[in-house]
Design a protein around this motif. Structure first.
Motif, short mmCIF file in Angstrom:
data_model
loop_
_atom_site.label_atom_id
_atom_site.label_comp_id
_atom_site.label_asym_id
_atom_site.label_seq_id
_atom_site.Cartn_x
_atom_site.Cartn_y
_atom_site.Cartn_z
N CYS A 1 0.69 -1.07 0.02
CA CYS A 1 -0.12 -0.07 -0.01
C CYS A 1 0.81 1.20 -0.04
CB CYS A 1 -0.91 0.08 1.31
SG CYS A 1 -1.74 1.63 1.28
N TRP B 1 0.02 4.25 0.83
CA TRP B 1 -0.27 5.52 1.60
C TRP B 1 0.31 5.11 3.03
CZ3 TRP B 1 -3.77 4.10 -2.05
CH2 TRP B 1 -4.51 5.33 -2.70
N ASP B 2 0.09 5.88 3.84
CA ASP B 2 0.92 5.79 5.11
C ASP B 2 0.25 6.27 6.61
OD1 ASP B 2 0.78 8.40 4.67
OD2 ASP B 2 2.89 9.18 5.09
N CYS B 3 -0.81 5.68 6.57
CA CYS B 3 -1.70 5.81 7.86
C CYS B 3 -0.99 5.49 9.16
CB CYS B 3 -3.06 5.26 7.66
SG CYS B 3 -3.92 5.28 6.08
N CYS C 1 -1.42 1.85 10.91
CA CYS C 1 -1.41 0.86 9.99
C CYS C 1 0.01 0.37 9.87
CB CYS C 1 -2.21 1.21 9.06
SG CYS C 1 -2.01 -0.42 7.75
N ALA D 1 0.55 -2.07 7.13
CA ALA D 1 0.69 -2.63 6.03
C ALA D 1 1.62 -2.04 5.03
CB ALA D 1 -0.95 -2.62 5.31
N TRP D 2 1.84 -0.70 5.18
CA TRP D 2 2.81 0.21 4.38
C TRP D 2 4.23 -0.03 4.90
CZ3 TRP D 2 5.18 4.70 6.09
CH2 TRP D 2 4.87 5.04 7.61
N ASP E 1 -5.04 -4.73 0.15
CA ASP E 1 -4.91 -3.84 1.05
C ASP E 1 -6.04 -2.49 0.60
OD1 ASP E 1 -3.40 -4.44 3.36
OD2 ASP E 1 -1.62 -4.22 2.14
N VAL E 2 -5.68 -2.45 -0.51
CA VAL E 2 -6.60 -1.25 -1.09
C VAL E 2 -6.75 -1.74 -2.84
CG1 VAL E 2 -6.84 1.23 -1.85
CG2 VAL E 2 -5.27 0.85 0.03
N ARG F 1 -10.14 2.21 -0.29
CA ARG F 1 -10.50 3.32 0.25
C ARG F 1 -11.45 4.22 -0.44
NH1 ARG F 1 -5.88 6.34 2.77
NH2 ARG F 1 -6.26 8.02 1.47
N LYS G 1 -5.06 9.82 7.43
CA LYS G 1 -6.02 9.09 6.34
C LYS G 1 -5.83 9.72 5.04
CE LYS G 1 -8.21 5.45 5.30
NZ LYS G 1 -7.90 4.08 5.61
S1 SF4 Z 1 -5.19 1.94 6.31
FE1 SF4 Z 1 -5.30 1.14 4.31
S2 SF4 Z 1 -4.79 2.87 3.17
FE2 SF4 Z 1 -3.99 3.45 5.05
S3 SF4 Z 1 -1.96 2.65 5.17
FE3 SF4 Z 1 -3.06 1.12 5.78
S4 SF4 Z 1 -3.78 -0.27 3.95
FE4 SF4 Z 1 -2.83 1.63 3.32
#
Ligand code: SF4
Ligand code: B12
Length: 505
Positions: free
Chosen positions: A194, A196-198, A201, A203-204, A236-237, A266, A305
Motif C-alpha cells: 500500500c 499510503w502511510d496511515c 497501520c 501494511a505500508w 489492502d486497497v 479506500r 488518512k
Molecule cells: S489503512 Fe489502508 S490506506 Fe492506510 S496505510 Fe493501511 S492499508 Fe494503506
C-alpha cells in the motif's frame, strides 16, 4: 525435507463474521514445494491443538514453520513452538509473517531456544533457502533471517508476485472458509502493498510503501483455478490503478470466470475510479469494505488518512448508487465517552451500511507504536487484537466495554435482528441445505463472543509473555526506520497518482 506450516487459531473477530484461508502460508508452502520439499499445512482456525500434535507425530516433519501475522497469536505460537521442541528436539522450528517481522528478536528471546529462526518479510524467496540451510550456521546470514546467533541482511522482496500461486490444495476442510453470506469463500491476491502511510497501520511499513501488481493473466488464471463460488480479495486497497482492474476483468471474461467477490478499498479510490468498480459489479463484485476510520476531520488527520469526511460520505453515496453492500470501519478511541459512543450509534443506525467498530491499538510497525505506546496499560499480546483497549480509557474500563459492546450490539441488531433475519432466512436455509452452515452459525454467535464481562476479564488473565515496549521516541519516527522491506525510492515513486484525495495532499 518434510515441512509442516501452521496458521494459528482465530482471534475474537473471526469467531463471528469470517474465517478465511491463510493465503500467505499457502504461498510460502508453494515456494517450499517448488524447491522439492514435501509440505503440509495445518490451519488452527479450523483444527485444534490435538490435531496439530497428531500431525506432528504422524507426519514427523523435519521442519515446522508458524505464521505470525497477528500479534495476539504470539503466546499461542510460543507455547506450540516450545512443546514442539520438547516432543521433537531435532525438528527445525521457525516463524514468520507480518507481526513476527517487527518483533523478531523479542520472539527469539521469549522462545528460549524453541524457535531456531525468525523470518522477517515475505516468505516465498527465503523459506526454501532457510530449509536448505537448516541446522547450519549459515542460517543467520540469510536475508531477513534472525537467529540467536545474529541477523542476516534486510529481507529480499519477491520481484514478481505471479510466482508461487497459493497452494490451495494443501488447506483441508475448505468449506469452513467464509465471510458473512459468502459461504464458502476462497481468497486471492491481485496486488501487494500500500502506498499510503496511515499512522495506525503497518501494511505500508511492512512492504516499504511499495505496491506490486499481479499480471492480469496470472491473476485471472489463479481466480479460474478456485473452485469456491465466492472470493475474498486480500489486497489492502483494491483497484488503485483502474487499468489493472479492467485488465484482470477482461481476462476473467475471456475465461468465463463468474464468482461473487468481496474487496477492501479506500473511499478516495472508489470516488476516483468509480468506473472500474461499476465494471466489477457486473463481474460479480457485491460486497466491499471501506476504511472510513473516523467521522470527523480532526480524527482523520490524526490517522493521516488523507481523506476528508466529505469524501468519505460521498464515497458511501457512490457505493449505494452502484448497488454494493458496504461494510465500514470506525476506530473507537480510548478517549471516547458515553456521548461519543452515542453519536456513533446514532450515525450507524442512520446509514444502511454495516458499521464495524475496532479499538485504536498501537502495534509494533506502526507510527503510533512510537508516539502513543508509552501510555500502554497492558503488555499482554493477546489484548492487541483491535477489540480490547490497551491505552488508558477515559471511562472506567468496564464502562468502556459496556459502551463498546452496546454500540456493536445495536449496530449488529440492525443487520442480524429479526427483520433482517427474515430477509436472509431463505439464503441461510439454502446454504444449510448445501451443508454450508458457517453463515447460519454466525447469526447466533454474537452475544457469546462480544460480551462486556468477557472482554474485561480478558485483562485479568495471568500474562506469561510480556511485550517489549518501544524505546522512548522524542520525535515522530522516520518512515524508513519503520520499514521491513526497503525499496529504493518506493515512498516516492510508488505513491498513487496525485489527485485531490490521494497521497500528496
Ligand atoms: S489503512 Fe489502508 S490506506 Fe492506510 S496505510 Fe493501511 S492499508 Fe494503506
Ligand atoms: C487479509 C487480511 C485479513 C484476513 C485474514 C485471513 C487469514 N486467515 O490470514 C481477515 C479479514 C480474516 C483479517 C482479520 C483480521 N486482521 Co487482518 N489483514 C489482512 C491483510 C489485509 C492482508 C494479509 C494477507 O493475506 N496478505 C497477503 C499474503 C500473501 O501475505 P501475508 O499473509 O502477509 O504472508 C506473507 C508474509 O507475511 C510471510 N508469511 C506469512 N506467514 C508466514 C509463515 C512463515 C513460516 C514464513 C516464513 C513467512 C510467512 O510470507 C507471506 C508471503 O510473502 C493484512 C494487511 C497486510 N497487508 O498484511 C491485515 C492485517 C494482517 N490484519 C490486521 C488485523 C488487526 C486484523 C484483525 C485483528 C482485525 C479485526 N478487526 O479484528 C483480524 C484478526 C484475524 C484473526 N487472526 O483471527 C493487522 C495486523 C495487526 C497485528 N499487527 O497483529 C494487519 C497488518 C492490517 C493493518 N491494517 O494493520 N485480516
Amino acid at each position: 525435507m518434510k515441512v509442516l506450516l501452521v496458521h494459528p487459531s482465530p482471534l475474537m473477530y473471526s469467531e463471528i463474521f469470517l474465517r478465511l484461508e491463510p493465503i500467505g502460508v499457502e504461498r510460502v508452502a508453494a515456494a517450499a514445494r517448488a524447491a522439492g520439499h514435501e509440505v503440509r499445512l495445518l490451519d488452527l482456525q479450523i483444527f485444534g491443538h490435538a490435531d496439530y500434535y497428531r500431525e506432528l507425530s504422524e507426519f514427523a516433519p523435519h521442519a515446522v514453520g508458524f505464521s505470525l501475522n497477528y500479534l495476539a497469536n504470539v503466546p499461542e505460537v510460543l507455547d506450540l513452538a516450545k512443546e514442539t521442541k520438547r516432543r521433537r528436539p531435532g525438528c527445525f522450528i521457525f516463524a514468520g509473517g507480518h507481526s513476527g517481522s517487527f518483533i523478531a528478536d523479542e520472539l527469539l528471546a521469549h522462545a528460549e531456544g524453541a524457535l531456531d529462526a525468525m523470518v522477517r518479510g515475505e516468505g516465498e524467496l527465503i523459506t526454501p533457502r532457510l530449509l536448505e540451510a537448516a541446522g547450519d550456521p549459515r542460517v543467520s546470514t540469510l536475508p531477513g533471517v534472525v537467529t540467536a546467533d545474529g541477523a542476516g541482511p534486510a529481507p529480499t522482496m519477491l520481484d514478481d508476485i505471479d510466482r508461487f500461486p497459493p497452494a490451495r490444495d494443501l488447506t483441508r476442510r475448505r468449506h469452513k472458509y467464509f465471510i458473512g453470506v459468502l459461504d464458502p469463500c476462497a481468497s486471492a491476491e491481485l496486488t501487494r502493498g500500500c502506498p499510503w502511510d496511515c499512522s495506525f497501520c503497518s501494511a505500508w511499513t511492512f512492504y516499504g510503501r511499495s505496491y506490486r501488481k499481479a499480471s492480469p493473466e496470472a491473476a485471472a488464471d489463479d481466480l479460474a483455478r478456485i473452485t469456491e463460488p465466492n472470493v475474498f480479495l486480500v489486497d489492502d486497497v483494491a483497484f488503485i490503478h483502474p487499468e489493472h482492474g479492467f485488465a484482470i476483468g477482461h481476462e476473467l471474461e475471456k475465461r468465463k470466470v463468474r464468482k461473487q467477490y468481496y474487496l477492501e478499498t479506500r473511499c478516495d479510490v472508489l470516488l476516483r475510479n468509480r468506473e472500474v468498480f461499476a465494471y466489477w459489479k457486473r463481474l460479480g463484485l457485491h460486497y466491499m469494505f471501506l476504511g472510513l476510520e473516523a467521522l470527523d476531520e480532526e480524527a482523520l488527520r490524526l490517522h493521516r488518512k488523507r481523506v476528508t469526511p466529505g469524501e468519505n460520505f460521498k464515497a458511501l453515496e457512490v457505493a449505494r448508487e452502484l448497488g454494493f453492500t458496504v461494510a465500514v470501519n470506525i476506530i473507537a478511541d480510548a478517549d471516547w465517552d458515553e456521548r461519543r459512543f452515542a453519536l456513533v450509534r446514532e450515525w450507524a443506525l442512520s446509514v444502511p451500511e454495516i458499521v464495524h467498530l475496532t479499538v485504536a491499538t498501537p502495534y509494533p510497525g506502526t507510527e503510533i507504536w512510537h508516539t502513543d505506546s508509552r501510555r500502554l496499560t497492558t503488555l499482554d499480546y493477546r489484548l492487541f487484537d483491535v477489540q480490547h483497549a490497551v491505552l488508558p480509557t477515559r471511562l472506567p474500563l468496564q464502562r468502556f466495554y459496556e459502551e463498546l459492546v452496546a454500540t456493536q450490539a445495536v449496530i449488529n441488531r440492525k443487520h442480524l435482528g429479526l427483520t433482517a433475519l427474515r430477509e436472509v432466512a431463505g439464503l441461510a436455509t439454502r446454504l444449510a441445505l448445501r451443508g454450508q452452515t458457517n453463515f447460519l452459525r454466525m447469526l447466533w454467535k454474537f452475544g457469546s463472543v462480544y460480551n462486556r464481562d468477557r472482554q474485561y476479564s480478558d485483562h485479568l488473565r495471568p500474562v506469561t509473555y510480556q511485550m517489549r515496549p518501544p524505546a522512548l521516541a522524542t520525535a515522530r519516527p522516520r518512515a524508513r526506520d519503520l520499514f521491513i522491506h526497503h525499496v529504493k525510492g518506493a515512498d516516492v515513486a510508488a505513491a498513487p497518482a496525485p489527485s485531490s484525495g490521494g497521497q500528496d495532499t
